[in-house]
Design an enzyme around this catalytic site. Structure first.
Site, PDB file in Angstrom:
ATOM      1  N   ASP A  19     -33.363 -35.708  34.966  1.00 57.35           N
ATOM      2  CA  ASP A  19     -32.028 -35.616  34.369  1.00 57.35           C
ATOM      3  C   ASP A  19     -31.705 -34.178  34.000  1.00 57.35           C
ATOM      4  O   ASP A  19     -32.561 -33.451  33.481  1.00 57.35           O
ATOM      5  CB  ASP A  19     -31.986 -36.491  33.105  1.00 57.35           C
ATOM      6  CG  ASP A  19     -30.571 -36.932  32.771  1.00 57.35           C
ATOM      7  OD1 ASP A  19     -29.630 -36.351  33.327  1.00 57.35           O
ATOM      8  OD2 ASP A  19     -30.413 -37.847  31.947  1.00 57.35           O
TER       9      ASP A  19
ATOM     10  N   LYS B 126     -24.482 -34.521  18.674  1.00 56.32           N
ATOM     11  CA  LYS B 126     -24.814 -34.572  20.100  1.00 56.32           C
ATOM     12  C   LYS B 126     -23.615 -34.941  20.976  1.00 56.32           C
ATOM     13  O   LYS B 126     -23.309 -34.250  21.947  1.00 56.32           O
ATOM     14  CB  LYS B 126     -25.952 -35.567  20.354  1.00 56.32           C
ATOM     15  CG  LYS B 126     -26.289 -35.692  21.833  1.00 56.32           C
ATOM     16  CD  LYS B 126     -27.420 -36.675  22.110  1.00 56.32           C
ATOM     17  CE  LYS B 126     -27.638 -36.810  23.614  1.00 56.32           C
ATOM     18  NZ  LYS B 126     -28.714 -37.755  23.953  1.00 56.32           N
TER      19      LYS B 126
ATOM     20  N   ASP C 193     -25.486 -36.622  37.265  1.00 55.86           N
ATOM     21  CA  ASP C 193     -26.441 -35.510  37.128  1.00 55.86           C
ATOM     22  C   ASP C 193     -27.851 -36.019  36.832  1.00 55.86           C
ATOM     23  O   ASP C 193     -28.679 -35.293  36.270  1.00 55.86           O
ATOM     24  CB  ASP C 193     -25.985 -34.545  36.025  1.00 55.86           C
ATOM     25  CG  ASP C 193     -25.883 -35.214  34.664  1.00 55.86           C
ATOM     26  OD1 ASP C 193     -25.933 -36.455  34.606  1.00 55.86           O
ATOM     27  OD2 ASP C 193     -25.743 -34.503  33.653  1.00 55.86           O
TER      28      ASP C 193
END
Length: 1311
Positions: free
Chosen positions: A1000, A1069, A1227
């Site tokens: 990742d 985050k 991604d």
């Protein structure tokens, strides 16, 4: 007393606002002034009668107030822009049969004398109104035609002409009411000459024409000037009300959405007629409607072509061609479609006539016109003279015979017939050879497309015969359009109650099938009769051909399928209508491909194509696309694999769906005493049309009767029906070879996903040179060619928990029986307390959410269970930014933790020397426990907890259940099982693993920004620079925010002191992750507020202030840490703002050559006049101005998304050359444990190669060329906006000191 009676009539069981009578209706009468009433007396009285009639129906209707059908609620008066374009230029729906009012007992209600009188008076008023409107509209049409003829005349001639046009309107419209209302105007305008030339009402009507066509001399001023005042005067608020209502409705809705509101009453009064006055010619603002109407004509003619009804096609064309105003909607393509219809019959006389019509309309024949003519002559073996005449004409129009075969698409045997006709006069003629294949010249893919380095395509573990068998299975499923599979709930014991309910459903469905079939046939018969009598396009029912494309039984089957899947909470009319019409369209496309003989050619090519993939065939050094194109060329004649465009406009899809929905609602009934014999045995509707509010919009819903929902629940049916396109493919997908062709065998699939009505993406792809699309097509084909299978042990555990009331902590939704029960309270809901009503509402909302989640999980698990013993494939396509997605929507590897855990690669590979270590590292990554640790530390930790891993694998539901406490529990369990199997094998390195290991990206969006700006500090934060342990950008931002907080707390800032101890990585985050994708401060504040709410100890009183403070500090921290990122974002945003302000949309081309355009335009509302209710459709397309706010805000994230998709595709293509199995979730890249190291190396190489290109400079040059280049070479002066845009685009942000090659040695770039 009259007012009291009115209030009594309007008062329902719930008080003044009875069911179905909203405040908007009451307001419109209570707030009217005396002058309004006198001016619009008849209008108000007729509308009041409508309301009273609606209340009478309610008082006589069913005793279920919640589901009373309501058709008369008020809606804003629409102006000309918001009218149904089909209704304006074509035909409105025929008068639908109104449902018979029912009394409480169920028998037809007998209205009282006052009700009969009310009904009669309403009917008379409506007839009068309709007569006035129709006569006015026809006279307006005559006026427009006369106006068009008057244009060449002199000023002196045009002045009396304007008044002459007004006279017939006055005669048509000047009924007693009109005369009475016109008297004050007559006094105001009482000049001798005006009296002689026009009546008072004529002056009012003639004002726009007098202004537009006659010069402002005394005579014209006498007519026009007094008329201007009432338009602005508060004495006539009708038009201003309409404008305000329309503006409000447009501001409240979001783009690309469909809202439904109750059917408005007929617009009355002279102002209503003027609002609907058609324009003499189309203006720019009407180009959207013009496009919709043109598409409607094309799709209707294509329907007649499919039905092999050239007579009907020509008749329909003539209805448009014979009307000068409607002729403007025609283009060459419309004539060509009718020519093709006659060509298939071999009728040259009709084609000759169509060529004459084409020229009389001012059009020039195209290659398709000559193709149709030559095909026709090839069929009827025309004389050489006739053929030669057309060939000479073709040449004189600037075409070459070879172009017929190079540029035209053919169906069935059309190509052979054209060649036959040509060879009649040119016996030695040979069609031109196919062009030589072109090779992509992208600098990023020179090695990939280099013929010197080509290797054979990876083989599947299937023989040719096995793949042929799988192809036949897939073809059978697609030809059926649907597939019925067993539900995973089928294992439940069958109770006597379920048996009885299933028998009952079978009986009811049989009755409903017959009733719907009869209703459909009756509807089609009435349309056919009207069509036969139609003498103008306005009297033609446009839906009729769309209801003839399939057998009647198929329409009925589609309606029953939608009925069976309807949620107990109901569904929006717009959603149901769209689903019904989409299913019809899908089946029509399938039948069209069969009729054109495309299937035979696809089948022949595919049977040869699988030699490239099968293990028992000789290796061929071709890519799938190249090999397919080679086989198509060798196949030669026959149907083209790219069919001519036959898409249906959104308006047609909605109206067709609404018509089918009306038939379904009217035709399906069931006995009221079905579940309770003590009740009266009357028939009640299965579906009810009700209204609800979504935000400020009143939305129409279709809700099933509770009796029907109860029967479905009791039956607990064990089968589910899906569209074939919703299922994984049972054979390798057809390779993508063009924007129109690829993926499924028969199902229509677009290369690029886009919203309904958006065509700019497809146009851009078609204009793009085909060779530029090769990398994208090859990457999508590669992703689709990855074969999958099911992890059966994990699936069985998930199904067992699913059938045992689920588990929300493990993301397995519980059944509806576990939903919280709403509290019971005596009395009517209107008497309940506010808190009780809120509690009931929350219970209903929770039940609806639980049902939605449960059905989603049921679909996924049932599909997985269906393919548990099969190998399957996920064909891919992409969104407008180039991001790739699997086509099957329910079950795929982009799903949640549960879905990913049950997927394995069908191809197995040995683990090799490092494979087991990668499995262990992958497991620790899934737990989320060691994010800041090195890979070696994660591996060591996995070895330490080996006992927990063994226990989880051996006793998942009865052991210590360590796996349940991880971030991704189901994937962690699957990985535990794989590790244990490998560890217990004799030689772990030789163990064949099918398990996908993920790598990742570390905040991938910021990685691209840091690389674009060569930002050293940013690059370190997102692991572009080698480090011994992974850098955590979220923790770094949280630490920076904490430093800001401490300083503010020392200065005495109260909220900074309150936040002590609450700032963490988790709080910031999401906001950090989405800042790069364009999140605003408002959105970021909501994200942080949600995280703070999850902290039990945080004081609720400070939530808003704390989130507002933190989002400001997060943005400041990112600005300080990623200075180059903010500079690039600002440059992109400002550039997009200036481009959209100039009236253009933002476009760019990715480094792989994919053209991209942002589809954000200002939306407009169009009201579709449907029988059940009006649908307000908000559309935004390229005919509107760009939406500046969306264009500028979306450009930075969309541009970064296009770069991450480019990086993924480059990695995928180069992994193919190395023989790796590769798939991605944006991604996050997946491969076998054996090849993780190789994939990581390729991933870094391609990132460096991508960002070594001059991406921002190339973007600047492209945009300068596109938006700032002068249209004329002699232009000297430059507009101010253009100069400003040139300065902005030329000022490319400067780059920093970061050395991009360091990425090659960064372990945690992707990990």
């Amino acid at each position: 007393m009259a007012l009291l009676r009115l209030r009594a009539a309007l008062r329902g069981p719930g008080g003044l606002r009875g069911p179905g009578i909203p405040w908007s209706v009451l307001r419109s009468y209570s707030s009217a002034s005396a002058k309004e009433v006198s001016t619009n007396g008849t209008c108000e009285r007729t509308e009041l009668l409508k309301v009273l009639k609606a209340r009478a129906k309610q008082l006589q209707g069913s005793n279920i107030p919640e589901v009373t059908v309501n058709k008369v609620e008020a809606a804003p008066l629409e102006n000309d822009k918001s009218q149904d374009p089909l209704q304006k230029a074509l035909a409105p729906h025929p008068m639908e049969e109104q449902p018979v009012p029912r009394a409480v007992g169920g028998s037809p209600a007998r209205p009282s004398s006052w009700a009969r009188k009310l009904q009669k008076e309403t009917y008379i008023q409506q007839l009068k109104l309709e007569r006035k409107l129709s006569m006015a509209a026809s006279q307006l049409d005559l006026g427009d035609q006369a106006k068009a003829e008057a244009k060449p005349k002199t000023k002196a001639e045009s002045k009396p002409k304007a008044k002459a046009e007004a006279k017939p309107k006055t005669k048509a419209e000047a009924k007693p009411k009109a005369k009475a209302e016109a008297k004050p105007k007559a006094k105001a305008e009482a000049k001798p000459k005006a009296k002689a030339e026009a009546k008072p009402k004529a002056k009012a009507e003639a004002k726009p024409k007098a202004k537009a066509e006659a010069k402002p001399k005394t005579q014209a001023k006498a007519t026009a000037k007094p008329k201007a005042k009432p338009m602005k005067s508060p004495k006539t608020p009708k038009a201003s009300k309409a404008k305000a209502a329309t503006a409000w409705s447009q501001s409240c809705a979001s783009p690309h959405s469909v809202y439904t509101h109750s059917k408005p009453t007929v617009e009355l009064g002279e102002e209503g007629v003027k609002l609907k006055r058609p324009h003499g010619r189309l203006k720019d603002k009407d180009s959207s409607q013009h496009k919709v109407l043109q598409e409607t004509i094309h799709s209707s003619l294509e329907c007649f072509l499919f039905l092999q009804q050239p007579e009907q096609a020509e008749r329909f064309l003539l209805l448009c061609h014979s009307d000068p105003r409607k002729r403007k909607l025609l283009d060459v393509s419309a004539y060509n479609i009718v020519m093709r219809s006659w060509a298939r019959k071999g009728c040259l006389q009709h084609i000759d006539r169509l060529f004459s019509m084409l020229e009389s309309a001012g059009f020039r024949p195209t290659l398709d016109s000559y193709t149709a003519a030559l095909e026709c002559m090839g069929r009827d073996q025309s004389s050489p003279e006739a053929i030669w005449r057309y060939l000479q004409r073709l040449t004189s129009d600037g075409f070459h015979v070879d172009e017929l075969f190079q540029k035209c698409l053919f169906e069935e045997d059309e190509k052979e017939k054209v060649l036959s006709a040509i060879k009649t006069v040119l016996p030695n003629y040979l069609p031109p050879p196919p062009p030589k294949p072109q090779t992509c010249k992208s600098s990023l893919l020179q090695d990939f497309y280099s013929k010197e380095k080509v290797v054979s395509y990876p083989k599947l573990d299937f023989t040719v015969e096995e793949l042929k068998e799988r192809f036949q299975q897939q073809l059978e499923m697609e030809l059926n359009n649907t597939i019925t599979i067993e539900s995973v709930e089928a294992a439940k014991p069958l109770t006597p109650q379920a048996v009885k309910a299933r028998e009952l459903l079978t009986m009811l469905r049989s009755q409903w099938h017959n009733n719907i079939l009869q209703a459909l046939q009756k509807s089609k018969h009435s349309m056919a009769v009207a069509k036969a009598r139609a003498r103008t396009l306005s009297s033609y029912n446009i839906l009729y051909p769309y209801l003839c494309l399939l057998p009647d039984e198929e329409y009925v089957g589609i309606m029953l399928q939608v009925l069976n899947t309807l949620s107990p909470q109901g569904e929006s009319l717009a959603v149901l209508a769209r689903e019904l019409s989409s299913r019809v369209y899908t089946r029509y496309i399938t039948q069209r491909k069969l009729q054109s003989q495309q299937l035979e050619k696809v089948q022949a090519v595919y049977e040869n194509y699988i030699h490239l993939l099968a293990k028992d065939s000789q290796p061929d050094q071709y890519l799938p696309r190249e090999y397919w194109e080679k086989l198509v060329e060798e196949a030669g004649f026959g149907s083209s694999l790219n069919l001519k465009d036959c898409s249906w406009p959104f308006v047609i899809l909605m109206r067709l769906g609404m018509h089918m929905l009306e038939l379904l609602v009217k035709a399906t009934k069931l006995p009221k005493n079905l579940l309770n014999p003590r009740l009266e045995s009357k028939h009640i509707p299965v579906l009810y049309h009700i209204y609800s509010f979504q935000h400020t919009w009143q939305v129409g819903l279709i809700k099933p009767h509770p009796i029907f929902s109860q029967i479905l629940t009791d039956a607990a049916e064990t089968t589910l029906t899906f569209s074939s396109s919703a299922m994984p493919m049972l054979c390798p997908p057809v390779p993508w070879t063009s924007p129109h062709f690829g993926a499924f065998i028969m199902n229509d699939t677009k290369l690029m996903r886009f919203l309904d009505g958006a065509v700019q993406h497809q146009q851009l792809l078609e204009q793009c040179p085909p060779v530029n699309l090769h990398p994208v097509l090859d990457a999508l084909t590669l992703l689709g060619n990855c074969a999958w299978k099911i992890n059966q042990p994990v699936l069985d555990i998930i199904i067992s928990i699913f059938n045992d009331k689920g588990n929300e902590e493990l993301d397995i939704p519980p059944p509806l029986s576990e939903a919280p029960r709403p509290p019971t309270a005596p009395g009517h809901p209107s008497t309940w307390s506010k808190s009780l009503r809120r509690e009931v509402l929350l219970c209903k909302k929770k039940a609806a959410e639980m049902h939605s989640l449960r059905m989603d999980a049921l679909y996924k698990l049932s599909i997985a269970n269906y393919v548990r013993d099969k190998v399957f494939w996920f064909p891919h396509n992409m969104d407008f930014r180039g991001r790739t997605y699997p086509c099957p929507p329910y079950f795929n590897h982009l799903g949640n933790d549960v879905t990913r855990a049950i997927l394995l690669f069908a191809e197995g590979r040995p683990l090799g020397p490092r494979g087991l270590d990668w499995l262990k590292i992958h497991l620790i990554n899934l737990t989320g426990l060691k994010k800041s640790s090195s890979l070696q530390e994660r591996l060591d930790y996995a070895n330490e907890i080996m006992e927990e891993i063994l226990d989880s694998a051996d006793h998942p539901l009865t052991g210590r259940k360590w796996w349940m406490n991880t971030d991704e529990p189901w994937q962690a369990l699957a990985c535990c099982m794989e590790i244990v199997k490998a560890s217990r094998s004799p030689d772990p390195a030789a163990y064949i693993s099918h398990f996908p290991v993920h790598q990742d990206g570390s905040c991938n969006g910021l990685q691209h920004y840091a690389a674009l700006g060569r930002d050293l500090i940013g690059a370190i934060s997102v692991n572009l620079v080698p480090c011994s342990v992974p850098q955590d950008v979220y923790s770094a931002v949280a630490q920076q925010v904490e430093e800001f907080r401490k300083k503010d707390a020392e200065r005495g800032v109260k909220i900074a002191q309150v936040l002590q101890g609450f700032i963490s990585r988790k709080v910031v985050k999401q906001t950090v992750m989405t800042v790069v994708y364009g999140v605003t401060r408002y959105g970021g504040r909501l994200q942080i507020e949600k995280r703070l709410k999850e902290i039990d100890d945080f004081p609720e009183d400070y939530l808003w202030e704390a989130s507002q403070y933190l989002v400001k500090q997060v943005f400041n921290s990112i600005k300080e840490m990623f200075s180059a990122t903010r500079d690039i974002q600002n440059w992109l945003t400002e550039s997009a703002k200036l481009i959209s302000q100039s009236g253009r949309t933002v476009e760019w081309v990715t480094p792989l050559g994919l053209p991209i355009v942002q589809p954000y335009y200002r939306s407009r509302s169009t009201v579709l006049n449907c029988g059940m209710q009006h649908l307000s459709v908000r559309t935004s397309d390229s005919s509107q101005k760009p939406d500046t706010v969306k264009q500028k805000n979306a450009f930075p994230p969309n541009f970064i998304h296009s770069l991450d998709s480019t990086h993924m595709m480059l990695t995928a293509l180069h992994c193919l050359r190395q023989g790796l199995t590769f798939v991605s979730v944006h991604d996050c890249y997946w491969t076998h444990a054996l090849t993780v190291d190789t994939m990581n190396r390729i991933c870094r190489q391609q990132f460096v190669a991508l960002h070594s290109e001059k991406i921002l400079q190339d973007l600047s040059e492209f945009m300068l060329e596109k938006y700032c280049s002068s249209s004329s070479p002699n232009t000297v002066t430059i507009a101010t906006w253009q100069k400003k845009l040139m300065e902005q685009l030329s000022n490319v942000p400067r780059t920093g000191e970061f050395n991009l090659n360091q990425v090659m040695d960064s372990t945690y770039f992707f990990s």
